[in-house]
Write a protein that holds these residues in place. Structure first.
Motif, PDB file in Angstrom:
ATOM      1  N   TYR A  22     -90.127  36.668 -41.273  1.00  0.00           N
ATOM      2  CA  TYR A  22     -89.989  34.963 -40.549  1.00  0.00           C
ATOM      3  C   TYR A  22     -91.443  34.491 -40.071  1.00  0.00           C
ATOM      4  O   TYR A  22     -90.718  33.325 -40.018  1.00  0.00           O
ATOM      5  N   ALA A  26     -90.996  30.552 -41.530  1.00  0.00           N
ATOM      6  CA  ALA A  26     -91.319  29.416 -40.986  1.00  0.00           C
ATOM      7  C   ALA A  26     -92.413  28.443 -41.687  1.00  0.00           C
ATOM      8  O   ALA A  26     -92.232  27.485 -41.756  1.00  0.00           O
ATOM      9  N   GLY A  27     -93.258  28.806 -42.390  1.00  0.00           N
ATOM     10  CA  GLY A  27     -94.516  28.353 -42.968  1.00  0.00           C
ATOM     11  C   GLY A  27     -94.263  27.648 -43.771  1.00  0.00           C
ATOM     12  O   GLY A  27     -94.153  26.882 -44.891  1.00  0.00           O
ATOM     13  N   LEU A  30     -91.409  24.713 -43.288  1.00  0.00           N
ATOM     14  CA  LEU A  30     -92.466  23.580 -42.157  1.00  0.00           C
ATOM     15  C   LEU A  30     -93.319  22.596 -43.634  1.00  0.00           C
ATOM     16  O   LEU A  30     -93.308  21.284 -43.473  1.00  0.00           O
ATOM     17  N   ASN A  33     -91.418  20.760 -45.604  1.00  0.00           N
ATOM     18  CA  ASN A  33     -90.938  19.273 -44.825  1.00  0.00           C
ATOM     19  C   ASN A  33     -91.722  18.410 -45.150  1.00  0.00           C
ATOM     20  O   ASN A  33     -90.702  16.879 -44.604  1.00  0.00           O
ATOM     21  N   GLY A  40     -88.327  26.251 -49.123  1.00  0.00           N
ATOM     22  CA  GLY A  40     -88.372  25.929 -48.235  1.00  0.00           C
ATOM     23  C   GLY A  40     -87.074  26.041 -47.991  1.00  0.00           C
ATOM     24  O   GLY A  40     -86.028  27.420 -47.257  1.00  0.00           O
ATOM     25  N   ILE A  64     -85.126  29.916 -36.237  1.00  0.00           N
ATOM     26  CA  ILE A  64     -86.837  29.187 -36.376  1.00  0.00           C
ATOM     27  C   ILE A  64     -86.940  28.018 -37.973  1.00  0.00           C
ATOM     28  O   ILE A  64     -87.833  27.338 -37.971  1.00  0.00           O
ATOM     29  N   ALA A  68     -89.243  24.822 -37.648  1.00  0.00           N
ATOM     30  CA  ALA A  68     -90.019  24.351 -38.683  1.00  0.00           C
ATOM     31  C   ALA A  68     -89.614  23.387 -39.586  1.00  0.00           C
ATOM     32  O   ALA A  68     -90.158  22.491 -40.038  1.00  0.00           O
ATOM     33  N   GLY A  72     -92.374  20.317 -39.932  1.00  0.00           N
ATOM     34  CA  GLY A  72     -92.946  19.247 -40.705  1.00  0.00           C
ATOM     35  C   GLY A  72     -92.330  18.502 -41.510  1.00  0.00           C
ATOM     36  O   GLY A  72     -93.020  17.626 -41.578  1.00  0.00           O
TER      37      GLY A  72
END
Length: 235
Positions: A22, A26-27, A30, A33, A40, A64, A68, A72
């Protein structure tokens, strides 16, 4: 993992997803964006495929991804609002982005900014830049948050179920998406060119209408009158 290896870019992000789960979702979403060229959308689809095989929870992936994407995009908005506008005013003239054109962009965002923010979510390149552009154009933050949230929910609602339900058919689906995406991009380019052409022609017609009819020089003071008025003057 799925019985069928993930194809193309989906397979490329599989090791990251295996190691970080997860957190990887998320990373990558984020940072994508707010302008970083990260995969992504790819990891969203890959994580959804994993969820379809029981490796992840599809509800957690969806929540998530939405959060995110919103965070972002808001970071991108802040970059554009606090840095982009000032940079455009200072250096925009070197790339033909004058204060007048920036003002037109801001007026456009006042009328159509919400639609742009939502639609940009589904196009590579625009998805990364939408927040920065909206911030630079000084779109109100509250309005931006509403539309970027709507766009994020629709974006996740499209790709997460597709990956979750694809299962062993993900290879076929992926190849079809890659094949037809080129045709979609060509169609969008044609529509964009037609829209620009229409806008230019309308601007020229308005300019001609504002200029008014050409004055008749024969009515000017000192103009020649009578039957010889139409003859060219000899020197």
């Amino acid at each position: 993992m799925s019985a069928t290896p993930l194809p193309g870019l989906l397979g490329a992000v599989a090791p990251v997803l295996e190691n970080y789960g997860y957190l990887a979702v998320a990373g990558l979403i984020l940072v994508e964006n707010f302008g970083v060229p990260a995969p992504g959308e790819t990891i969203l689809v890959a994580a959804s495929v994993y969820a379809g095989t029981g490796r992840l929870n599809i509800v957690a992936v969806g929540v998530i991804a939405v959060l995110a994407a919103i965070v972002g995009n808001c970071i991108g908005y802040a970059i554009g609002y606090f840095g982009g506008h000032a940079l455009v005013l200072r250096f925009g003239k070197y790339v033909f982005l004058t204060p007048e054109r920036l003002e037109k962009t801001e007026r456009f965002f006042e009328r159509r900014g919400g639609l742009v923010v939502v639609a940009a979510r589904f196009f590579e390149g625009l998805r990364q830049a939408a927040g920065i552009i909206a911030g630079t154009a000084e779109m109100t933050f509250r309005r931006f948050v509403v539309f970027t949230t709507l766009g994020a929910v629709l974006w996740v609602a499209l790709w997460a179920p597709l990956g979750y339900l694809a299962g062993d058919h993900i290879g076929t689906i992926y190849s079809d998406v890659v094949r037809y995406s080129l045709y979609v991009l060509i169609a969008l380019a044609v529509l964009g060119a037609a829209w620009i052409t229409r806008a230019v022609l309308r601007r020229r017609r308005r300019a001609a209408a504002q200029a008014g009819p050409m004055p008749d020089l024969r009515d000017a003071p000192g103009a020649r009158k009578g039957p010889d008025a139409g003859k060219a003057r000899k020197w």
